[in-house]
Design a protein around this motif. Structure first.
Motif, PDB file in Angstrom:
ATOM      1  N   LEU A 132      -6.911   8.284  -0.024  1.00  0.00           N
ATOM      2  CA  LEU A 132      -7.288   7.439   1.108  1.00  0.00           C
ATOM      3  C   LEU A 132      -6.263   7.513   2.240  1.00  0.00           C
ATOM      4  N   LYS A 133      -5.005   7.774   1.924  1.00  0.00           N
ATOM      5  CA  LYS A 133      -3.955   7.864   2.944  1.00  0.00           C
ATOM      6  C   LYS A 133      -4.136   9.090   3.825  1.00  0.00           C
ATOM      7  N   LYS A 134      -4.910  10.078   3.393  1.00  0.00           N
ATOM      8  CA  LYS A 134      -5.149  11.285   4.176  1.00  0.00           C
ATOM      9  C   LYS A 134      -6.035  11.012   5.385  1.00  0.00           C
ATOM     10  N   SER A 168      -8.551   7.797  -4.936  1.00  0.00           N
ATOM     11  CA  SER A 168      -7.239   7.224  -5.259  1.00  0.00           C
ATOM     12  C   SER A 168      -6.570   6.768  -3.960  1.00  0.00           C
ATOM     13  N   GLU A 169      -5.513   5.991  -4.090  1.00  0.00           N
ATOM     14  CA  GLU A 169      -4.766   5.523  -2.919  1.00  0.00           C
ATOM     15  C   GLU A 169      -4.192   6.703  -2.139  1.00  0.00           C
ATOM     16  N   GLU A 170      -3.726   7.735  -2.835  1.00  0.00           N
ATOM     17  CA  GLU A 170      -3.169   8.912  -2.167  1.00  0.00           C
ATOM     18  C   GLU A 170      -4.243   9.640  -1.354  1.00  0.00           C
ATOM     19  N   THR A 227     -14.818   7.228  -6.896  1.00  0.00           N
ATOM     20  CA  THR A 227     -13.796   6.397  -6.257  1.00  0.00           C
ATOM     21  C   THR A 227     -12.629   7.286  -5.857  1.00  0.00           C
ATOM     22  N   ALA A 282      -6.623   5.240   9.601  1.00  0.00           N
ATOM     23  CA  ALA A 282      -7.034   3.854   9.356  1.00  0.00           C
ATOM     24  C   ALA A 282      -8.220   3.516  10.250  1.00  0.00           C
TER      25      ALA A 282
END
Length: 146
Positions: free
Chosen positions: A113-115, A109-111, A107, A118
């Protein structure tokens, strides 16, 4: 990380217990019942059976053992054998000794995924602007099928 190499097991496994049953003077048929069909037989050496076993495994030394049974007048006259393992010792060598490392996390992390950009949202098709339907008939598989 190393590439996976399969275990290579070849030949006849002969254990110390099987060898202990063999006796000089034992008939050929009983010797085959105890040891199984020999891996090597020769037209030129009809009175000699060779039982050869090899095991090659990643991360350990290759194993090689040989048992040779000689016959005279259809009975065992001589037995030559390498040092053989007991059945229990042999079975314990078959267990994998591969040590697996920690399993990576699957999985993000949110950090992390921000890379990534969208995802684009799918646009709804404009009415009246539909694509032609896909063909449902296929050419014949055999020549002259039409």
């Amino acid at each position: 990380m190393t590439p996976y190499k399969i275990d290579i097991v070849q030949g006849n496994v002969v254990t110390r217990e099987q060898l202990a049953v063999l006796r000089v003077g034992m008939p050929r048929a009983i010797a085959q019942d105890v040891l199984g069909t020999p891996l090597l037989t020769s037209v030129f050496h009809a009175d000699r059976w060779d039982y050869v076993f090899t095991l090659k495994r990643q991360g350990s030394e290759p194993q090689a053992r040989k048992v040779t049974v000689f016959f005279a007048n259809e009975v065992i006259s001589k037995i030559e054998a390498d040092e053989l393992p007991s059945e229990t010792e042999f079975v314990s060598t078959l267990r994998s000794k591969t040590v697996l490392g920690p399993v990576p996390s699957l999985t993000a992390s949110e950090e992390a995924l921000k890379k990534f950009p969208a995802p684009k949202k799918a646009e709804a098709p404009v009415s009246g602007n539909t694509a032609p339907a896909a063909a449902t008939s296929y050419p014949p598989l055999e020549p002259g099928g039409l």
